[in-house]
Scaffold this motif. Structure first.
Motif, PDB file in Angstrom:
ATOM      1  N   ALA A   1       2.763   1.803  -3.260  1.00 41.20           N
ATOM      2  CA  ALA A   1       1.912   2.387  -4.309  1.00 41.20           C
ATOM      3  C   ALA A   1       1.701   3.876  -4.052  1.00 41.20           C
ATOM      4  O   ALA A   1       1.777   4.706  -4.970  1.00 41.20           O
ATOM      5  CB  ALA A   1       0.574   1.660  -4.354  1.00 41.20           C
TER       6      ALA A   1
ATOM      7  N   LEU B   1      -6.132   3.323  -4.938  1.00 40.21           N
ATOM      8  CA  LEU B   1      -7.018   3.035  -6.068  1.00 40.21           C
ATOM      9  C   LEU B   1      -7.891   4.247  -6.389  1.00 40.21           C
ATOM     10  O   LEU B   1      -8.374   4.405  -7.498  1.00 40.21           O
ATOM     11  CB  LEU B   1      -7.891   1.816  -5.726  1.00 40.21           C
TER      12      LEU B   1
ATOM     13  N   TYR C   1      -6.484  -2.734  -8.666  1.00 43.70           N
ATOM     14  CA  TYR C   1      -5.464  -1.694  -8.817  1.00 43.70           C
ATOM     15  C   TYR C   1      -4.661  -1.919 -10.104  1.00 43.70           C
ATOM     16  O   TYR C   1      -4.403  -0.984 -10.866  1.00 43.70           O
ATOM     17  CB  TYR C   1      -4.526  -1.673  -7.608  1.00 43.70           C
TER      18      TYR C   1
ATOM     19  N   THR D   1      -5.199  -1.651  -1.398  1.00 44.29           N
ATOM     20  CA  THR D   1      -5.317  -0.511  -2.321  1.00 44.29           C
ATOM     21  C   THR D   1      -6.593   0.284  -2.137  1.00 44.29           C
ATOM     22  O   THR D   1      -6.752   1.350  -2.717  1.00 44.29           O
ATOM     23  CB  THR D   1      -5.273  -0.979  -3.796  1.00 44.29           C
TER      24      THR D   1
ATOM     25  N   ASN E   1       0.838  -1.200   0.000  1.00 46.99           N
ATOM     26  CA  ASN E   1       0.000   0.000   0.000  1.00 46.99           C
ATOM     27  C   ASN E   1       0.872   1.250   0.000  1.00 46.99           C
ATOM     28  O   ASN E   1       0.719   2.143  -0.849  1.00 46.99           O
ATOM     29  CB  ASN E   1      -0.908  -0.036   1.240  1.00 46.99           C
TER      30      ASN E   1
END
Ligand SMILES: Cc1cc2nc3c(=O)[nH]c(=O)nc-3n(C[C@H](O)[C@H](O)[C@H](O)COP(=O)(O)OP(=O)(O)OC[C@H]3O[C@@H](n4cnc5c(N)ncnc54)[C@H](O)[C@@H]3O)c2cc1C
Length: 890
Positions: free
Chosen positions: A721, A789, A816, A745, A718
């Motif tokens: 990202a 996301l 995602y 996400t 997480n």
């Protein structure tokens, strides 16, 4: 005990029984005993003229078992165990045959066996729900159930060499040895083949023959049996608690009770490894050598190579002539991937002046003449040729009954045109009421067969009893169940090194045979529990039918998890742990630390350095892993998992080492701040700050200056990202790729994987709720810094997104990846079937995740612009040397 209903002969001369058993070896005898006791009429048919199977046919000099005889025995009757004592650790063929004779007499089995009777074909009659077996001697047999106890190693492989018929001397096959024995005294003799039978017989034939020439295509590993009386420690174990010992064997991996090895090769010094090896060498026990040295010996190429080298040293030490020693030394397969042999004086035999070794790799046999054997380089005149060339294993005897016609006129040969497909190794879809004992897909030859045979027989006969009691007359595996078993078999095969060798386990010794690992490699105990599962889940994967339309079918696949994941989850379930979320944050951290202490230590890398770097609100710890290769290396900034609450650099240490080793890059694992002490967005902001600092100090850290990569698992995925989104929006650092492993996400919990995998797979739905609550208020959850996301996805670095089938986070990871692709970001996905949330980070525990981790490393290398890595050279070497299957296997 109920009296068996009698078999009867119809007017048309057909023998009618409830059950026909083909084979009167270990399996057939026990079947007959159990069937009778179950009140079922039964006949056994065997081409041999007496009981014994393997031990009836294989009477060559030196023939012995290679599992200690106290283990290689029936265990179904304690009285039988009391009544028989073995004279040796590894009994000879005559003694084992005497034992089977004794068993046949004790249970009065011969009266229901038709000897000298070969079953030639079999046809299922759908209307009558009967099999009709045709024989080459006497009445055909009509039976409701047809059980093939025909043996895995009972169909000798014919010689592949022209001219055998022209040879004027004597020809012998180890698997069909004359009952009166053979005297080779004073004769020139040739033995072709150096598998188990060759290795057992060569020393004894050499003692008699004037000269013995051994023709070897593939050298094999052989260890000294050190035969003698049953070892005292084994005898004491049995005397102390016989039933406990037997029960342990039933649940063990190989059918012999030995502990699970927990020390990995890299945790042991050279001296410690050597000591373990010497100990095993002195023990003279195949299963010990195959399983007890170090935990990675059978699953990892490097761990195995260490053992191979110690073995090769022994061969070099035993054989005086260096060229002969080199020829006898195996290089083409990992130890254990081909059945190793137990020997008595095998290597030393090649020091005798009357023994010559011919290397068929260098000088293949061109022909057999009237007087002997010709190779490209020599002619060897002999009086006798002994073919020790092995068997058409596992499927040979089954398919020799031809045709076996199942439903809709389909033959077994057609059904198996692409290789054998079974459900549990016991049944074949479309062939109702047909069972195989130790069929392809059962642990069979990878186990102590006595244990496997008893389990198979018990399972089959118990099913027949249950069917009769429930009023069912037919049983047939479903296509879905069988396909699932085939897939599970393939998953298991990736766990071991068997796939790297061309052997009779894979069918490679028989020209034209479809190749694939045929025995079940998942272990005896796990196999037993799966068979039990099938029953407890309402005969999962079987269609049962009976008179008046009675029918039952619980369709499905019995194992959908990867085999090692199944074991890990099984162990966790047995531990009956409290839910992690019930422990509080501190308690949960203590628990995770304790849990991690029990796992294998990570593998060595070039260098590991701990340090600190400035975060958004104070220093953050980091751990840097440097490859052993010369730098400067590209840098991967890594974020550990743990739901923003747990974990640290130590918790993901094995995974980071693995990434470093496989990718050849520096990995910097960053210790970001945790909730509930530091709630959102502390973790994300720390991660971003760390990536920035590491990129700015790459050269100082010994890395390649310039862009970095980011990677993370779970909550670490997480924040990896999120870091990419922040780096894009805040002017750097430049990130060239992101590896997101099972990432969080999004903040909604309504995707199917949250429900499908809500419990039972370690990361639970309620644990995720707890993590979210500790990290983030409901109002903040839609912020892209925690639900990436929901952020802008255009312009992000290329991604490699890994998701696992049995993970609540599966669907948001896929979502995602799909959303990134839709936004124009280059994305690759790995959707790992049968895996759970922790599969990829449980390095060296979940072995089946290794290929996925190799793909991740390749992706990282691609992001960094590094060339693809050549395949592991040792694997390559093994494959290259075994280029021709015909040449390779014996
Ligand atoms: C030399 C040697 C050593 C071994 N040592 C060990 C060991 O130490 N430990 C171990 O676990 N395993 C060992 N094995 C494997 C061994 O085959 C099994 O342990 C066990 O004996 C198999 O028993 P079975 O009844 O399943 O099959 P088998 O003993 O092979 O019996 C099958 C019988 O079926 C008969 N048959 C086949 N087809 C037909 C047909 N169409 N019609 C009529 N009859 C037919 C055959 O004639 C044979 O008698 C060894 C095998 C060999 C060859």
């Amino acid at each position: 005990m109920s009296a068996a209903s009698a078999s009867e002969t119809t007017k048309s001369g057909v023998q009618r029984v409830d059950v026909a058993v083909v084979g009167a070896g270990f399996a057939g005898l026990y079947l007959l005993h159990r069937l009778r006791n179950a009140g079922l009429s039964a006949v056994a048919l065997d081409a041999a003229n007496d009981v014994g199977g393997t031990w009836y046919w294989n009477r060559y000099p030196g023939a012995r078992c290679d599992i200690q005889t106290t283990d290689y025995s029936y265990t179904f009757d304690p009285e039988l165990e009391k009544a028989w004592a073995w004279s040796e650790k590894y009994a000879t063929q005559p003694e084992i045959l005497r034992y089977l004779d004794f068993v046949a007499d004790r249970y009065d089995l011969r009266r229901d066996i038709r000897f000298g009777t070969k079953v030639t074909n079999a046809t299922w009659d759908e209307a009558a729900e009967h099999w009709l077996l045709t024989t080459d001697n006497g009445a055909p047999v009509s039976c409701r159930h047809y059980i093939m106890a025909t043996g895995c190693l009972s169909s000798p492989k014919p010689p592949e060499i022209d001219g055998v018929k022209d040879f004027k001397g004597k020809v012998y096959f180890t698997g069909r040895w004359p009952h009166e024995g053979v005297d080779f005294t004073g004769k020139p003799v040739a033995v072709i083949g150096t598998g188990s039978s060759g290795i057992q017989s060569i020393p004894l034939i050499a003692e008699q023959a004037a000269h013995l020439t051994v023709f070897q295509r593939t050298p094999n590993f052989a260890l000294p049996a050190h035969n003698g009386p049953t070892p005292k420690d084994k005898a004491a174990l049995l005397q102390g608690d016989r039933s406990g010992y037997r029960e342990q064997a039933r649940w063990s991996m190989a059918g012999v009770p030995l502990p699970q090895n927990t020390a990995y090769s890299w945790q042991l010094s050279d001296a410690e490894r050597r000591a373990r090896f010497e100990d095993a060498w002195a023990t003279g026990d195949l299963v010990h050598m195959l399983t007890q040295l170090w935990a990675d010996q059978g699953v990892d190429v490097d761990g195995n190579a260490l053992l191979c080298e110690l073995f090769r040293e022994k061969i070099r030490g035993a054989v005086k002539d260096p060229e002969t020693a080199a020829t006898l030394t195996p290089h083409d397969h990992p130890f254990g991937s081909k059945r190793p042999c137990l020997d008595t004086n095998y290597y030393a035999t090649f020091n005798r002046p009357n023994v010559t070794l011919v290397n068929l790799r260098q000088e293949p046999i061109t022909s057999i003449t009237a007087t002997g054997i010709k190779t490209g380089k020599r002619t060897v005149d002999v009086d006798a040729i002994v073919f020790a060339t092995g068997f058409d294993a596992m499927t040979g005897a089954i398919l020799a009954v031809h045709p076996i016609v199942g439903r809709d006129g389909k033959t077994l040969a057609e059904a198996w045109a692409n290789g054998p497909q079974t459900y549990l190794g016991l049944t074949v879809s479309g062939f109702p009421n047909l069972f195989m004992i130790t069929g392809p897909g059962s642990p069979s030859v990878l186990s102590n067969m006595a244990v496997s045979i008893e389990q198979h027989v018990d399972w089959v006969v118990d099913r027949l009893i249950a069917m009769r009691d429930a009023g069912f007359s037919t049983i047939d595996a479903t296509g879905a169940a069988q396909a699932g078993w085939v897939r599970h078999m393939a998953d298991c095969a990736t766990l071991t090194l068997h796939r790297l060798a061309n052997t009779w386990y894979t069918g490679a010794n028989v020209p034209g045979k479809v190749q694939g690992v045929m025995p079940y490699t998942g272990g005896v105990g796990p196999y037993r529990s799966i068979c039990n599962d099938v029953v407890s889940r309402g005969m999962l994967g079987f269609r049962l039918t009976g008179p008046n339309g009675a029918a039952q079918c619980n369709d499905g696949e019995v194992v959908r998890l990867q085999p090692d994941v199944r074991l890990v989850l099984g162990m966790l379930a047995e531990m009956n742990l409290p839910p992690i979320e019930s422990l509080g944050a501190h308690g949960a951290r203590d628990f995770v630390n304790e849990f991690n202490e029990g796992r294998p230590a990570g593998r060595p890398v070039g260098d590991v350095v701990d340090g600190t770097l400035p975060g958004t609100d104070g220093p953050l710890p980091y751990r840097l892993y440097r490859p052993a290769t010369p730098g400067p290396h590209p840098i991967v900034v890594y974020f550990h998992g743990g739901g923003w609450v747990l974990g640290d650099e130590q918790s993901d240490d094995p995974f980071c080492r693995d990434i470093c080793r496989r990718s050849g890059m520096i990995v910097v694992s960053v210790g970001y701040r945790h909730a509930p002490e530091h709630r959102f967005p502390a973790a994300a902001e720390d991660a971003y700050a760390a990536a920035r600092w590491i990129a700015a100090h790459a050269a100082e850290l010994g890395g390649r200056p310039g862009p970095v990569l980011v990677a993370g698992w779970s909550a670490g995925g997480n924040i990896a990202a999120v870091t990419c989104q922040l780096a894009r929006d805040r002017g750097g650092p430049q990130i060239d790729g992101q590896l997101l492993v099972c990432p969080v996400t999004d903040c909604t919990f309504d995707r199917p994987s949250y429900n499908d995998n809500a419990t039972g797979f370690f990361l639970t739905r309620s644990l995720m709720f707890w993590f979210w609550d500790l990290y983030c208020s409901p109002a903040d959850r839609v912020d892209p810094r925690v639900s990436p996301l929901r952020g802008k996805l255009e312009g992000l670095p290329p991604a490699y997104v890994v998701t696992c089938e049995f993970d609540p986070l599966r669907d948001e990871g896929i979502a995602y990846a799909d959303a990134l692709a839709a936004a124009g970001v280059p994305v690759q996905q790995l959707q790992a079937h049968g895996h759970f949330h922790s599969s990829f980070t449980m390095v060296d525990v979940v072995i089946t995740s290794a290929s996925g981790r190799a793909k991740m490393a390749e992706a990282l290398r691609g992001f960094a612009g590094l060339p693809r890595q050549a395949e592991r050279s040792d694997v390559e070497a093994w494959r290259r040397q075994d280029a021709s299957p015909q040449q390779a296997a014996e």
